[in-house]
Motif scaffolding. Structure first.
Motif, PDB file in Angstrom:
ATOM      1  N   LYS A  32       0.831  -1.211   0.000  1.00  0.00           N
ATOM      2  CA  LYS A  32       0.000   0.000   0.000  1.00  0.00           C
ATOM      3  C   LYS A  32       0.864   1.259   0.000  1.00  0.00           C
ATOM      4  N   LEU A  36       0.414   3.934  -3.050  1.00  0.00           N
ATOM      5  CA  LEU A  36      -0.108   5.264  -2.718  1.00  0.00           C
ATOM      6  C   LEU A  36       0.935   6.348  -2.937  1.00  0.00           C
ATOM      7  N   TYR A 166      -7.875   8.100  -3.252  1.00  0.00           N
ATOM      8  CA  TYR A 166      -6.890   7.765  -2.223  1.00  0.00           C
ATOM      9  C   TYR A 166      -7.583   7.076  -1.055  1.00  0.00           C
ATOM     10  N   GLU A 167      -8.717   7.658  -0.621  1.00  0.00           N
ATOM     11  CA  GLU A 167      -9.489   7.067   0.473  1.00  0.00           C
ATOM     12  C   GLU A 167     -10.005   5.679   0.079  1.00  0.00           C
ATOM     13  N   ILE A 170      -7.125   3.242   0.327  1.00  0.00           N
ATOM     14  CA  ILE A 170      -6.776   2.979   1.726  1.00  0.00           C
ATOM     15  C   ILE A 170      -7.778   1.999   2.328  1.00  0.00           C
ATOM     16  N   TYR A 185      -6.763   2.737   9.536  1.00  0.00           N
ATOM     17  CA  TYR A 185      -7.997   3.141   8.863  1.00  0.00           C
ATOM     18  C   TYR A 185      -9.232   2.898   9.714  1.00  0.00           C
ATOM     19  N   SER A 213      -4.314   7.114   8.879  1.00  0.00           N
ATOM     20  CA  SER A 213      -4.129   7.699   7.547  1.00  0.00           C
ATOM     21  C   SER A 213      -4.837   9.048   7.396  1.00  0.00           C
ATOM     22  N   THR A 240       2.534   4.899   8.211  1.00  0.00           N
ATOM     23  CA  THR A 240       1.159   5.409   8.297  1.00  0.00           C
ATOM     24  C   THR A 240       1.158   6.923   8.443  1.00  0.00           C
ATOM     25  N   LEU A 243       1.594   8.277   5.044  1.00  0.00           N
ATOM     26  CA  LEU A 243       0.308   8.180   4.341  1.00  0.00           C
ATOM     27  C   LEU A 243      -0.597   9.332   4.722  1.00  0.00           C
ATOM     28  N   ASN A 247      -2.187  12.099   2.381  1.00  0.00           N
ATOM     29  CA  ASN A 247      -3.645  12.160   2.318  1.00  0.00           C
ATOM     30  C   ASN A 247      -4.135  13.583   2.588  1.00  0.00           C
TER      31      ASN A 247
END
Length: 510
Positions: A32, A36, A166-167, A170, A185, A213, A240, A243, A247
């Motif tokens: 991931k 991402l 993106y969401e 995730i 998450y 995230s 994270t 991320l 995000n």
């Protein structure tokens, strides 16, 4: 024309397909980060491309002015960080190193927003991707996969598509990762409920001390008209945290302050050497965290555990205590997701719970359906604490555990379920506090307005069934009718058996 605009579904499908390149060599909890990160770089590159085209139209034959305007953008994209540059070099024998160099340059050019974001990831790692030949093949395939994306804002169907994608990714990674996914998450519907319950307002300072995230902070921001608010967070896991920073950037929350570190043992959100204060603090902390730091909690320099030190093996009240101590007195609100044990466990947790209630901080206890969260099937609850309750000592209990959409792997709150919870809470907030000793049923089998006397009578146990009676009486059995039915069935059975015997005789089988 609109029909030529790329949709979120198309982006989702292309990037999800790109994951196939990495699935053979690593699990989703690891890949991931790479997927991402590349999506992030591709988007920045395409935004930059859009800006370059716009400025060249505006300033024809004046490249100096174009470059001057580009330097004023919300980020700077060095040539060696541009996705197109990386793609052009996809067949180079050191392509992994070229990508890493590009990421470092991107960090250096945007220190206030992206410092350290890519430091825990390497596309040139032999440990992760294997030896040179295999590594180069993987990098080349990844770049080819992402080259199919056109993320120029002028070509997208909507401004928030990339953030939503993106969401989406995730959440998909969370679904694949099992138990570990809860670390980064919170399901979107749960974040939505929590954001609507704490009702952030313009001018608010908002914090998530276990930011993951960043989806919960973004949901909070979406509840506020305009941009007059400030977001803060802290996350302990390095990848994270990265991320979360990306995000935030993709959702145009550039000014969000996201710190990296252990919130309980090393809080980084400080002001004048004291804990920073917020209007709203929300979190989905790790459930019943073991070894959270109990040994040093009694001597905490910020005195966060003055109501008591939670047990060594269950850190739930450590996070709750931290969250309450970081809110403004008289106006601060806390919304926290907890396992049900927090509601009734005794010993030191029971003492902390009693003090929180006696201080009139607890406002609502909301039971959620089981199997909403990735990695655990246990039901959770939302606790709302309010430092501005004033003379209202009532506590709302909601049992929302039976209202959900059942899913194969995960249950889900529907819009109607969310609305039911939020409207019940808002009605509680606007209703007149009770003057009776005993509480009252607000909605049968769903919600109850408890008085402090109710809670004391239950020895400060907040277990929801003590307040919301969901018992369904079984339908009374008509003994006479049942006996008659049995008699009829016996008669019919005898007739069938006799008929079967006649058939068998006719066939000379008996």
């Amino acid at each position: 024309m609109a029909e030529n605009k790329i949709t979120q579904r198309e982006i989702n499908n292309i990037v999800w397909k790109a994951c196939d390149t990495l699935r053979p060599v690593m699990g989703s909890e690891q890949y991931k980060d790479y997927i991402l990160t590349l999506l992030f770089v591709k988007y920045l590159s395409d935004v930059w491309k859009d800006k370059v085209e716009q400025y060249r139209i505006k300033y024809p034959d004046n490249e100096e002015m174009v470059q001057r305007q580009l330097q004023r953008e919300r980020f700077i994209l060095p040539e060696i960080s541009n996705f197109d540059y990386l793609y052009e070099n996809r067949s180079e024998p050191n392509i992994g190193e070229i990508i890493d160099i590009g990421l470092t340059a991107l960090e250096d050019a945007n220190r206030s927003k992206l410092a350290m974001v890519f430091r825990s990831i390497s596309f040139n790692s032999e440990t992760v991707f294997g030896q040179t030949k295999q590594r180069n093949a993987i990098m080349k395939n990844l770049l080819v996969d992402f080259s199919a994306l056109d993320l120029q804002p002028s070509h997208l169907e909507g401004n928030d598509i990339i953030g939503d994608s993106y969401e989406f990714l995730i959440s998909k990674f969370a679904g694949e990762s099992g138990k570990k996914s809860g670390e980064f998450y919170t399901p979107s519907e749960v974040s939505t409920v929590l954001a609507k319950l704490v009702d952030p307002q313009p001018g608010n300072r908002i914090c998530d001390p276990t930011a993951g995230s960043g989806s919960l902070l973004i949901k909070m921001a979406n509840e506020i008209e305009g941009k007059n608010y400030s977001l803060y967070g802290q996350e302990n896991n390095g990848s994270t945290w990265a991320l979360c920073r990306m995000n935030m950037f993709l959702h145009e929350q550039d000014s969000a302050t996201i710190e990296w570190g252990d919130t309980i043992n090393n809080p980084k959100l400080l002001e004048n050497d004291n804990l920073m204060k917020f209007h709203i603090v929300v979190a989905n902390p790790p459930f019943s965290l073991d070894k959270w730091g109990a040994d040093t909690a009694a001597s905490d320099q910020f005195n966060r555990f003055h109501r008591g030190v939670p047990p060594k093996s269950k850190g739930d009240y450590a996070f709750i205590s931290h969250m309450i101590e970081t809110t403004y007195e008289d106006v601060g609100k806390v919304g926290v997701i907890v396992p049900h044990g927090v509601l009734f466990r005794s010993s030191s947790e029971g003492q902390i719970r009693k003090k929180l209630i006696d201080e009139n901080l607890l406002e609502a206890v909301i039971g959620l359906p089981a199997n909403l969260f990735f990695g655990t099937g246990i039901p959770a609850a939302i606790l709302i604490f309010n430092r501005g309750k004033a003379n209202n000592k009532d506590v709302l209990f909601i049992d929302a555990s039976r209202e959900f959409e059942s899913g194969k792997n995960q249950n889900k709150l529907r819009d109607s379920d969310i609305e039911h919870i939020v409207s019940a809470y808002k009605s509680f907030k606007t209703a007149t506090p009770l003057i009776t000793e005993k509480g009252t049923i607000v909605e049968d089998k769903y919600s109850y307005r408890a008085t402090i006397a109710d809670i004391i009578e239950n020895d400060y146990n907040l277990n929801i069934p003590r307040y919301v009676d969901t018992f369904e009486e079984e339908e009374e059995v008509d003994i006479k009718a049942t006996h008659t039915n049995i008699t009829v069935l016996k008669k019919q059975l005898t007739e069938v058996e006799n008929q079967m015997e006649n058939y068998l005789k006719e066939l000379n089988l008996i």
